[in-house]
Design a protein around this motif. Structure first.
Motif, mmCIF file in Angstrom:
data_model
loop_
_atom_site.group_PDB
_atom_site.id
_atom_site.type_symbol
_atom_site.label_atom_id
_atom_site.label_comp_id
_atom_site.label_asym_id
_atom_site.label_seq_id
_atom_site.Cartn_x
_atom_site.Cartn_y
_atom_site.Cartn_z
ATOM 1 N N GLU A 56 38.361 30.689 103.776
ATOM 2 C CA GLU A 56 39.506 31.490 104.228
ATOM 3 C C GLU A 56 40.812 30.697 104.289
ATOM 4 O O GLU A 56 41.856 31.253 104.633
ATOM 5 C CB GLU A 56 39.188 32.094 105.602
ATOM 6 C CG GLU A 56 38.103 33.165 105.539
ATOM 7 C CD GLU A 56 37.592 33.574 106.911
ATOM 8 O OE1 GLU A 56 38.099 33.020 107.921
ATOM 9 O OE2 GLU A 56 36.685 34.429 106.975
ATOM 10 N N ILE A 57 40.767 29.408 103.957
ATOM 11 C CA ILE A 57 42.003 28.622 103.904
ATOM 12 C C ILE A 57 42.948 29.255 102.886
ATOM 13 O O ILE A 57 42.553 29.513 101.745
ATOM 14 C CB ILE A 57 41.701 27.157 103.514
ATOM 15 C CG1 ILE A 57 40.896 26.468 104.623
ATOM 16 C CG2 ILE A 57 42.985 26.393 103.221
ATOM 17 C CD1 ILE A 57 40.358 25.105 104.233
ATOM 18 N N ASP A 58 44.177 29.542 103.298
ATOM 19 C CA ASP A 58 45.096 30.222 102.375
ATOM 20 C C ASP A 58 46.106 29.277 101.728
ATOM 21 O O ASP A 58 46.873 29.679 100.854
ATOM 22 C CB ASP A 58 45.830 31.375 103.069
ATOM 23 C CG ASP A 58 46.586 30.931 104.321
ATOM 24 O OD1 ASP A 58 46.740 29.714 104.527
ATOM 25 O OD2 ASP A 58 47.030 31.820 105.081
ATOM 26 N N GLU A 59 46.118 28.018 102.136
ATOM 27 C CA GLU A 59 47.009 27.047 101.506
ATOM 28 C C GLU A 59 46.557 26.787 100.071
ATOM 29 O O GLU A 59 45.358 26.707 99.787
ATOM 30 C CB GLU A 59 46.991 25.731 102.289
ATOM 31 C CG GLU A 59 47.859 24.640 101.688
ATOM 32 C CD GLU A 59 47.754 23.316 102.426
ATOM 33 O OE1 GLU A 59 48.230 22.317 101.878
ATOM 34 O OE2 GLU A 59 47.184 23.301 103.532
ATOM 35 N N ARG A 60 47.522 26.677 99.153
ATOM 36 C CA ARG A 60 47.206 26.394 97.764
ATOM 37 C C ARG A 60 47.974 25.161 97.293
ATOM 38 O O ARG A 60 49.193 25.109 97.399
ATOM 39 C CB ARG A 60 47.519 27.601 96.867
ATOM 40 C CG ARG A 60 46.569 28.780 97.070
ATOM 41 C CD ARG A 60 45.160 28.425 96.617
ATOM 42 N NE ARG A 60 44.182 29.468 96.922
ATOM 43 C CZ ARG A 60 43.377 29.468 97.986
ATOM 44 N NH1 ARG A 60 43.456 28.470 98.876
ATOM 45 N NH2 ARG A 60 42.507 30.426 98.182
ATOM 46 N N THR A 61 47.245 24.184 96.790
ATOM 47 C CA THR A 61 47.832 22.940 96.313
ATOM 48 C C THR A 61 47.137 22.523 95.033
ATOM 49 O O THR A 61 45.905 22.467 94.987
ATOM 50 C CB THR A 61 47.660 21.814 97.349
ATOM 51 O OG1 THR A 61 48.295 22.173 98.571
ATOM 52 C CG2 THR A 61 48.243 20.497 96.836
ATOM 53 N N ARG A 62 47.916 22.254 93.994
ATOM 54 C CA ARG A 62 47.361 21.706 92.757
ATOM 55 C C ARG A 62 47.882 20.273 92.619
ATOM 56 O O ARG A 62 49.090 20.049 92.587
ATOM 57 C CB ARG A 62 47.750 22.550 91.538
ATOM 58 C CG ARG A 62 47.043 22.090 90.265
ATOM 59 C CD ARG A 62 47.535 22.860 89.051
ATOM 60 N NE ARG A 62 47.011 24.208 88.960
ATOM 61 C CZ ARG A 62 45.834 24.527 88.431
ATOM 62 N NH1 ARG A 62 45.036 23.578 87.972
ATOM 63 N NH2 ARG A 62 45.455 25.788 88.370
ATOM 64 N N ILE A 63 46.974 19.320 92.526
ATOM 65 C CA ILE A 63 47.344 17.910 92.452
ATOM 66 C C ILE A 63 47.773 17.527 91.036
ATOM 67 O O ILE A 63 48.793 16.881 90.826
ATOM 68 C CB ILE A 63 46.173 17.006 92.896
ATOM 69 C CG1 ILE A 63 45.692 17.383 94.306
ATOM 70 C CG2 ILE A 63 46.570 15.544 92.819
ATOM 71 C CD1 ILE A 63 46.674 17.138 95.403
ATOM 72 N N VAL A 64 46.966 17.914 90.059
ATOM 73 C CA VAL A 64 47.213 17.557 88.658
ATOM 74 C C VAL A 64 47.910 18.727 87.974
ATOM 75 O O VAL A 64 47.318 19.784 87.764
ATOM 76 C CB VAL A 64 45.892 17.216 87.931
ATOM 77 C CG1 VAL A 64 46.160 16.897 86.459
ATOM 78 C CG2 VAL A 64 45.197 16.058 88.623
ATOM 79 N N ASP A 65 49.184 18.530 87.642
ATOM 80 C CA ASP A 65 49.963 19.613 87.045
ATOM 81 C C ASP A 65 51.104 19.026 86.227
ATOM 82 O O ASP A 65 51.707 18.031 86.616
ATOM 83 C CB ASP A 65 50.517 20.526 88.151
ATOM 84 C CG ASP A 65 50.951 21.883 87.636
ATOM 85 O OD1 ASP A 65 50.567 22.239 86.512
ATOM 86 O OD2 ASP A 65 51.678 22.574 88.364
ATOM 87 N N PHE A 66 51.378 19.626 85.097
ATOM 88 C CA PHE A 66 52.486 19.202 84.240
ATOM 89 C C PHE A 66 52.806 20.359 83.301
ATOM 90 O O PHE A 66 52.014 21.300 83.156
ATOM 91 C CB PHE A 66 52.136 17.928 83.464
ATOM 92 C CG PHE A 66 50.842 18.002 82.683
ATOM 93 C CD1 PHE A 66 50.835 18.291 81.331
ATOM 94 C CD2 PHE A 66 49.619 17.773 83.319
ATOM 95 C CE1 PHE A 66 49.644 18.357 80.618
ATOM 96 C CE2 PHE A 66 48.423 17.841 82.619
ATOM 97 C CZ PHE A 66 48.435 18.138 81.262
ATOM 98 N N ASP A 67 53.973 20.326 82.700
ATOM 99 C CA ASP A 67 54.478 21.461 81.928
ATOM 100 C C ASP A 67 53.529 21.896 80.820
ATOM 101 O O ASP A 67 53.379 23.100 80.555
ATOM 102 C CB ASP A 67 55.849 21.137 81.318
ATOM 103 C CG ASP A 67 56.939 21.057 82.366
ATOM 104 O OD1 ASP A 67 56.716 21.564 83.495
ATOM 105 O OD2 ASP A 67 58.018 20.496 82.070
ATOM 106 N N GLU A 68 52.870 20.934 80.154
ATOM 107 C CA GLU A 68 52.017 21.277 79.012
ATOM 108 C C GLU A 68 50.610 21.708 79.421
ATOM 109 O O GLU A 68 49.790 22.066 78.564
ATOM 110 C CB GLU A 68 51.915 20.089 78.052
ATOM 111 C CG GLU A 68 53.202 19.707 77.363
ATOM 112 C CD GLU A 68 54.126 18.887 78.283
ATOM 113 O OE1 GLU A 68 53.623 18.366 79.303
ATOM 114 O OE2 GLU A 68 55.333 18.808 77.985
#
Length: 268
Positions: free
Chosen positions: A250-262
């Motif tokens: 039920e945790i509603d926080e969203r975090t993506r660690i690995v992310d880049f434009d491509e």
């Protein structure tokens, strides 16, 4: 052997002594699965750690990943042969396509994976960081069954759609960054479950992942304390109650660690 529910990640372990020592300690602690990649520049160090621990090839599940520059048909074949040599392995337990980027072409890359399986150099094939539509396309193109899909996954990025696909198609969802590089320690719900079970937030995150159908977690750890701490999640998984899992779900926080434009999820 099948892929264990807990593995040992080696991302950013490109120093020979550190990587070999950590892999050796992980094996001596009880891990039976180690994850590396061509792009990590440490496959031979992983092999040195396994050798130092006295682990036979049949006693550990070894996975590696094709670099994005090595996905043309002939490059898949030749660089996999190089990886097997570096890993000192007669066959690689699991070979992933690391990212569907750069030289990735389903009509070239995937038949090369099938060829490697047919030749016995690779036992199982996997994908990593694919969108759902790319997974479906790959499943249709491959002759070999898709064995695993590796993605960032933790309580703040639960990957519901990809998990549903994994259950539907019966492949493993392998979670990298499974403790969100330590950020799980700041989440109240995870802190509460950790306190309840006299565990650490990292152990709670790992146990929550492993409690899910078809999910494997591959935390990275360089220090002896963290190697042992993460391994303790196997025991915690047996203690987690349904209400604990639901609380984390039920945790509603969203975090993506690995992310880049491509990244694939930013397109298509």
């Amino acid at each position: 052997m099948d892929i264990p529910s807990l593995g040992f990640g080696t991302y950013q372990m490109d120093e020979r002594d550190e990587c070999a020592r950590a892999v050796e300690e992980a094996m001596e602690t009880g891990y039976e699965h180690v994850d590396t990649a061509q792009g990590y520049d440490n496959e031979e160090y992983v092999a040195e750690g396994l050798d130092a621990a006295g682990v036979d090839e049949s006693e550990v599940f070894v996975a590696t990943k094709l670099d994005t520059d090595n996905l043309a048909h002939d490059d898949v074949i030749s660089t996999t042969e190089e990886s097997a040599e570096k890993l000192d392995a007669d066959s690689i337990d699991l070979l992933y396509v690391h990212w569907p980027l750069n030289t990735y072409d389903p009509e070239e890359t995937l038949p090369a994976l099938d060829e490697l399986v047919d030749d016995g150099l690779v036992d199982r094939v996997g994908l990593s960081n694919f969108r759902p539509d790319q997974i479906e396309e790959a499943i249709e193109t491959l002759d070999a069954p898709l064995y695993a899909h590796q993605v960032e996954m933790h309580p703040m990025l639960p990957q519901e759609e990809l998990h549903e696909l994994a259950v539907e198609h019966d492949h493993r969802l392998v979670a990298y960054c499974p403790i969100a590089r330590g950020q799980v320690a700041d989440v109240e719900e995870i802190q509460d479950v950790a306190e309840k079970h006299d565990a650490t937030p990292a152990q709670v995150s790992l146990a929550w992942l492993m409690a899910k159908e078809n999910v494997t977690a591959i935390p990275k750890a360089a220090s002896s304390d963290h190697i042992e701490e993460n391994f303790g999640a196997l025991e915690l998984e047996l203690e987690l109650e349904e209400e604990d899992v639901e609380k984390i779900d039920e945790i509603d926080e969203r975090t993506r660690i690995v992310d880049f434009d491509e990244a694939p999820w930013n397109h298509g």
